[in-house]
Design a protein around this motif. Structure first.
Motif, mmCIF file in Angstrom:
data_model
loop_
_atom_site.group_PDB
_atom_site.id
_atom_site.type_symbol
_atom_site.label_atom_id
_atom_site.label_comp_id
_atom_site.label_asym_id
_atom_site.label_seq_id
_atom_site.Cartn_x
_atom_site.Cartn_y
_atom_site.Cartn_z
ATOM 1 N N ALA B 148 0.835 -1.200 0.000
ATOM 2 C CA ALA B 148 0.000 0.000 0.000
ATOM 3 C C ALA B 148 0.874 1.255 0.000
ATOM 4 N N ARG B 149 1.971 1.212 0.757
ATOM 5 C CA ARG B 149 2.893 2.358 0.807
ATOM 6 C C ARG B 149 3.472 2.643 -0.584
ATOM 7 N N ALA B 150 3.805 1.559 -1.306
ATOM 8 C CA ALA B 150 4.392 1.740 -2.642
ATOM 9 C C ALA B 150 3.380 2.362 -3.610
ATOM 10 N N PHE B 151 2.118 1.951 -3.512
ATOM 11 C CA PHE B 151 1.103 2.469 -4.443
ATOM 12 C C PHE B 151 0.627 3.880 -4.062
ATOM 13 N N ALA B 152 0.710 4.191 -2.760
ATOM 14 C CA ALA B 152 0.047 5.407 -2.265
ATOM 15 C C ALA B 152 0.585 6.698 -2.868
ATOM 16 N N ILE B 153 1.837 6.722 -3.284
ATOM 17 C CA ILE B 153 2.356 7.987 -3.839
ATOM 18 C C ILE B 153 1.894 8.187 -5.291
ATOM 19 N N GLY B 154 1.211 7.199 -5.853
ATOM 20 C CA GLY B 154 0.753 7.297 -7.247
ATOM 21 C C GLY B 154 1.927 7.304 -8.202
ATOM 22 N N PRO B 155 2.800 6.294 -8.117
ATOM 23 C CA PRO B 155 3.997 6.295 -8.969
ATOM 24 C C PRO B 155 3.681 5.896 -10.404
ATOM 25 N N ARG B 156 4.630 6.176 -11.292
ATOM 26 C CA ARG B 156 4.473 5.677 -12.674
ATOM 27 C C ARG B 156 5.043 4.271 -12.784
ATOM 28 N N LEU B 157 5.971 3.949 -11.873
ATOM 29 C CA LEU B 157 6.659 2.662 -11.957
ATOM 30 C C LEU B 157 6.882 2.091 -10.566
ATOM 31 N N ILE B 158 6.497 0.828 -10.410
ATOM 32 C CA ILE B 158 6.707 0.153 -9.118
ATOM 33 C C ILE B 158 7.679 -1.009 -9.307
ATOM 34 N N PHE B 159 8.599 -1.123 -8.377
ATOM 35 C CA PHE B 159 9.506 -2.270 -8.383
ATOM 36 C C PHE B 159 9.128 -3.193 -7.236
ATOM 37 N N LEU B 160 9.027 -4.464 -7.524
ATOM 38 C CA LEU B 160 8.818 -5.453 -6.461
ATOM 39 C C LEU B 160 10.047 -6.345 -6.408
ATOM 40 N N ASP B 161 10.715 -6.349 -5.271
ATOM 41 C CA ASP B 161 11.929 -7.149 -5.138
ATOM 42 C C ASP B 161 11.612 -8.405 -4.321
ATOM 43 N N GLU B 162 11.183 -9.443 -4.996
ATOM 44 C CA GLU B 162 10.804 -10.713 -4.358
ATOM 45 C C GLU B 162 9.850 -10.471 -3.184
ATOM 46 N N SER B 163 8.879 -9.620 -3.420
ATOM 47 C CA SER B 163 8.006 -9.154 -2.333
ATOM 48 C C SER B 163 7.070 -10.222 -1.781
ATOM 49 N N PHE B 164 6.874 -11.306 -2.509
ATOM 50 C CA PHE B 164 5.944 -12.330 -2.027
ATOM 51 C C PHE B 164 6.659 -13.591 -1.545
ATOM 52 N N SER B 165 7.995 -13.579 -1.664
ATOM 53 C CA SER B 165 8.732 -14.831 -1.453
ATOM 54 C C SER B 165 8.801 -15.267 0.007
ATOM 55 N N ALA B 166 8.638 -14.319 0.936
ATOM 56 C CA ALA B 166 8.760 -14.705 2.346
ATOM 57 C C ALA B 166 7.413 -15.101 2.958
ATOM 58 N N LEU B 167 6.361 -15.091 2.142
ATOM 59 C CA LEU B 167 5.011 -15.366 2.677
ATOM 60 C C LEU B 167 4.592 -16.813 2.399
ATOM 61 N N ASP B 168 3.664 -17.303 3.211
ATOM 62 C CA ASP B 168 3.139 -18.638 2.926
ATOM 63 C C ASP B 168 2.322 -18.573 1.637
ATOM 64 N N GLU B 169 2.116 -19.710 0.998
ATOM 65 C CA GLU B 169 1.559 -19.743 -0.356
ATOM 66 C C GLU B 169 0.160 -19.101 -0.431
ATOM 67 N N VAL B 170 -0.663 -19.359 0.575
ATOM 68 C CA VAL B 170 -2.036 -18.822 0.531
ATOM 69 C C VAL B 170 -2.003 -17.295 0.613
ATOM 70 N N THR B 171 -1.230 -16.787 1.558
ATOM 71 C CA THR B 171 -1.117 -15.327 1.720
ATOM 72 C C THR B 171 -0.503 -14.712 0.464
ATOM 73 N N ALA B 172 0.563 -15.351 -0.036
ATOM 74 C CA ALA B 172 1.251 -14.816 -1.213
ATOM 75 C C ALA B 172 0.302 -14.757 -2.413
ATOM 76 N N LYS B 173 -0.501 -15.788 -2.576
ATOM 77 C CA LYS B 173 -1.414 -15.834 -3.723
ATOM 78 C C LYS B 173 -2.431 -14.696 -3.638
ATOM 79 N N GLY B 174 -2.958 -14.483 -2.425
ATOM 80 C CA GLY B 174 -3.919 -13.395 -2.208
ATOM 81 C C GLY B 174 -3.291 -12.042 -2.510
ATOM 82 N N LEU B 175 -2.076 -11.887 -2.054
ATOM 83 C CA LEU B 175 -1.406 -10.602 -2.228
ATOM 84 C C LEU B 175 -1.041 -10.363 -3.698
ATOM 85 N N ARG B 176 -0.675 -11.435 -4.381
ATOM 86 C CA ARG B 176 -0.354 -11.314 -5.817
ATOM 87 C C ARG B 176 -1.601 -10.873 -6.587
#
Lengths: 281, 262
Positions: B148-176
Motif C-alpha cells: 500500500a505504501r508503494a502504491f500510495a504515492i501514485g507512482p508511474r513505476l513500481i519495483f517489487l523485489d521478491e516481495s511475495f517470497s517470504a510469505l506462505d503460499e495462501v497469503t502470497a497468492k492473495g497478495l499477488r
C-alpha cells in the motif's frame, strides 16, 4: 490465473505485541502478583534486619524503625524546602543534560565521520573522569552553588545520553533507511522520520540508569559543596551523629528513585507503545 | 505502442573481476508488468539497483522515465516506488502512518494523505488495521502495508523485489492477486523481480528470464503462455527451469575452460 482473494485466515496479528491493549492473561497476572510479593518480601526482610540490628546495637549506631519513622515525619514537616531544592536542581540539570545530550547525539549521528568521530573520544574521556574529581573541580571553579551542582550533573549525565542517542542512530536498520530513501527525502525529512524516532528509544533506555546516577551524584555534590538540599542535610546529620535522620533521608531518596523509575516507565509505555516485546516463558 | 518507461542499453556491471551484468539491453513499455525471473545470483538485485539509481553501470546507459536514475535522482522523486522482500516498515509508525511516509516526503497535504492512505489500506484489505503498529501485524499484513505504501504515492513505476517470497503460499497468492488488481486500476508500470516461475507467469504481462551474469535467456509473452499452458503449466515450468540450469552449466563450463587456459 489471478483471482481476487480475501485476507488469508492464516494471517493472524501478533499477539504478544507491546502497545496492544493489555489483556489480563493468567500469565501476566501471575507475574504481577509474584513481583509484588517479591517486593513486599524484600522490604519486610530489610525492615526486619533494621529493627533487629537496632535491638542488638546501641541506638546511636542503629536507630529503630520508630525513630526512623519519627525522623521522616520531622523531615516532611520541617525540611520540605530542602527536598524541593534538591528536586528542582535535579529536574533542571537533568532536563538541560537530556536536551543537550539528545541534540549532540543527533548531530553526532547525522555527521558520523566528523562530529561523531570527534565527540566519541571526548565523551569517553569525560566518562572516565571520577565523579569526585568533577565535584572537587566544580567547588574550586564555580562559586554559585546551583550552577556548580548543575555543572556537575551535566558533566556526568550529558555524555551518557549523547552516547546512547549516537549509538541508537548507528544501530538504525539500514533496510528501513533504504525504504524511506526510495522516496528521496531531504536531510531534514530523514532526520524527522528516521533519526529522531530511533533516538527516542535509546534516550529513554539511557534515562533509566542516568536518572538514578544523576540523583546520587547530585546528593553527593550537595554534601560536599552546598548550603542547602538533601545532601547538605545528610552532611549535617552525619556531623551531629543523627543516624535516624540519615536513615530517614536515605528512605526518602529510595522513594524518590522509585517514583522516578515509575515516571520513566509511564513515559516509556506512552512513547514506545509501538515496540514488540519478547516474552520468555 | 506505449512509450518506454525503462530503457537499458548495452549495460555491463563489473565488481572488480566479477561480471554481474553482461551487455544487457531491453526496454519496458509504459503500463506493462514485467517479471525479471532468475536464479539466485543472476544479477536481479544488481539490475534493480541500476534502475532505482543506487548503482551506476560500468558501461552502457540506463534511462528510467526518460531520466538517468543516478545523475537525475531528484527528477525521479514521486515517479518510482518499491516494495521489498521484507516489509521494511517504520516500527514507530502505525500501518496508516507507514502508508503515508512517501506522501509526506512528497508534501501531499495532510487530509489528502489520510484519504489516500485509507484507500490503499482498503485495497489491501487492511481497512481495520490502520491504527496498529507493525509489531501488532502478521507478516502478511505487514507486507500488505508495504505494498500500500508503494502504491500510495501514485507512482508511474513500481519495483517489487521478491516481495511475495517470504510469505506462505495462501497469503502470497492473495497478495499477488491484489497486486494485479491494484496495478491495473492505477495503470502503473511494474518490474517484478522473482525467482518463482509460477509467480512470474501469474502476475506479469511479460517475463524476462535471466541467466548469470545478468543477461536475457528468454523473453516471453506471459498472457500467451497462460493461454497455451494454463491448464498444464508443469511441462512449461520444467522447460524454463531447464533453460536456466543449462545456461548456468554452460557458464560454469566456459569459466572452467578459461581458467584452465589461463
Amino acid at each position: 490465473m489471478t483471482t481476487s482473494t480475501p485476507v488469508s485466515t492464516k494471517e493472524k496479528p501478533s499477539s504478544s505485541a507491546a502497545g496492544a491493549p493489555e489483556k489480563a492473561t493468567s500469565g501476566n497476572l501471575l507475574r504481577a502478583v509474584k513481583d509484588k510479593w517479591a517486593l513486599a518480601l524484600v522490604v519486610a526482610v530489610i525492615l526486619g534486619l533494621v529493627q533487629l540490628s537496632s535491638m542488638i546495637l546501641p541506638p546511636f549506631l542503629f536507630p529503630g524503625l520508630g525513630d526512623i519513622a519519627m525522623a521522616v515525619v520531622d523531615i516532611l514537616a520541617n525540611q520540605k524546602s530542602d527536598i524541593l531544592i534538591t528536586m528542582a536542581r535535579f529536574v533542571v540539570s537533568l532536563v538541560v543534560a537530556i536536551a543537550a545530550g539528545w541534540i549532540i547525539g543527533l548531530v553526532m549521528g547525522a555527521f558520523r565521520s566528523t562530529v561523531g568521530a570527534l565527540f566519541t573520544p571526548l565523551f569517553s574521556i569525560m566518562q572516565a573522569v571520577p565523579a569526585l574529581s568533577w565535584v572537587l573541580l566544580a567547588v574550586l571553579w564555580i562559586s554559585d552553588i546551583n550552577i556548580r551542582i548543575g555543572f556537575i550533573c551535566f558533566a556526568i549525565s550529558m555524555p551518557l545520553i549523547a552516547i546512547a542517542v549516537y549509538e541508537g542512530i548507528r544501530n538504525i536498520d539500514p533496510e528501513i533507511v533504504e525504504a524511506v530513501d526510495q522516496f528521496r527525502p531531504t536531510k531534514l525529512q530523514a532526520l524527522r522520520m528516521l533519526l529522531i524516532p530511533q533516538s527516542v528509544v535509546y534516550m529513554i533506555m539511557s534515562l533509566r540508569s542516568t536518572t538514578a546516577f544523576t540523583l546520587r551524584i547530585l546528593v553527593f555534590a550537595e554534601l560536599i559543596g552546598a548550603a542547602s538540599g538533601i545532601g547538605q542535610r545528610m552532611q549535617v546529620a552525619q556531623t551531629n551523629f543523627q543516624l535516624d535522620m540519615i536513615f530517614a533521608w536515605t528512605f526518602l531518596l529510595i522513594l524518590v528513585n522509585f517514583a522516578l523509575v515509575y515516571l520513566i516507565d509511564v513515559a516509556e509505555k506512552h512513547l514506545l507503545a509501538w515496540r514488540g516485546e519478547a516474552v520468555i516463558r | 505502442m506505449s512509450p518506454n518507461i525503462i530503457e537499458v542499453n548495452d549495460v555491463s556491471v563489473w565488481f572488480g573481476d566479477f561480471n554481474a551484468v553482461s551487455d544487457l539491453s531491453f526496454s519496458i513499455s509504459e503500463g506493462s508488468r514485467v517479471a525479471i525471473l532468475g536464479r539466485t545470483g543472476a544479477g536481479k538485485s544488481t539490475l534493480l539497483n541500476l534502475l532505482v539509481g543506487n548503482l551506476e553501470p560500468t558501461s552502457g546507459t540506463v534511462r528510467v522515465a526518460g531520466h538517468d536514475p543516478v545523475r537525475e535522482r531528484r527528477e525521479l522523486q514521486g515517479l518510482l516506488s518499491m516494495a521489498y522482500q521484507s516489509p521494511r516498515l517504520l516500527p514507530w509508525r502505525t500501518a496508516r502512518e507507514n502508508v503515508e511516509v512517501g506522501m509526506e516526503i512528497l508534501r501531499v497535504p495532510k487530509a489528502e494523505r489520510r484519504e489516500r492512505a485509507e484507500h490503499w489500506l482498503r485495497m489491501v484489505h487492511l481497512d481495520n488495521a490502520g491504527d496498529r503498529y507493525p509489531a501488532q501485524l502478521s507478516g502478511g499484513m505487514r507486507q500488505r502495508t508495504s505494498l500500500a505504501r508503494a502504491f500510495a504515492i501514485g507512482p508511474r513505476l513500481i519495483f517489487l523485489d521478491e516481495s511475495f517470497s517470504a510469505l506462505d503460499e495462501v497469503t502470497a497468492k492473495g497478495l499477488r492477486a491484489d497486486f494485479v488488481t491494484m496495478s491495473e486500476e492505477s495503470s502503473v508500470s511494474a518490474v517484478i523481480v522473482t525467482h518463482s516461475i509460477e509467480e512470474a507467469f501469474e502476475i506479469a504481462d511479460r517475463v524476462l528470464v535471466f541467466g548469470r551474469p545478468a543477461r536475457i535467456l528468454g523473453d516471453f509473452d506471459a498472457a500467451e503462455v497462460r493461454r497455451k499452458h494454463g491448464d498444464n503449466f508443469l511441462p512449461f515450468r520444467e522447460h524454463i527451469h531447464q533453460m536456466m540450469v543449462d545456461a548456468e552449466k554452460a557458464d560454469a563450463e566456459a569459466e572452467a575452460k578459461s581458467l584452465v587456459e589461463s
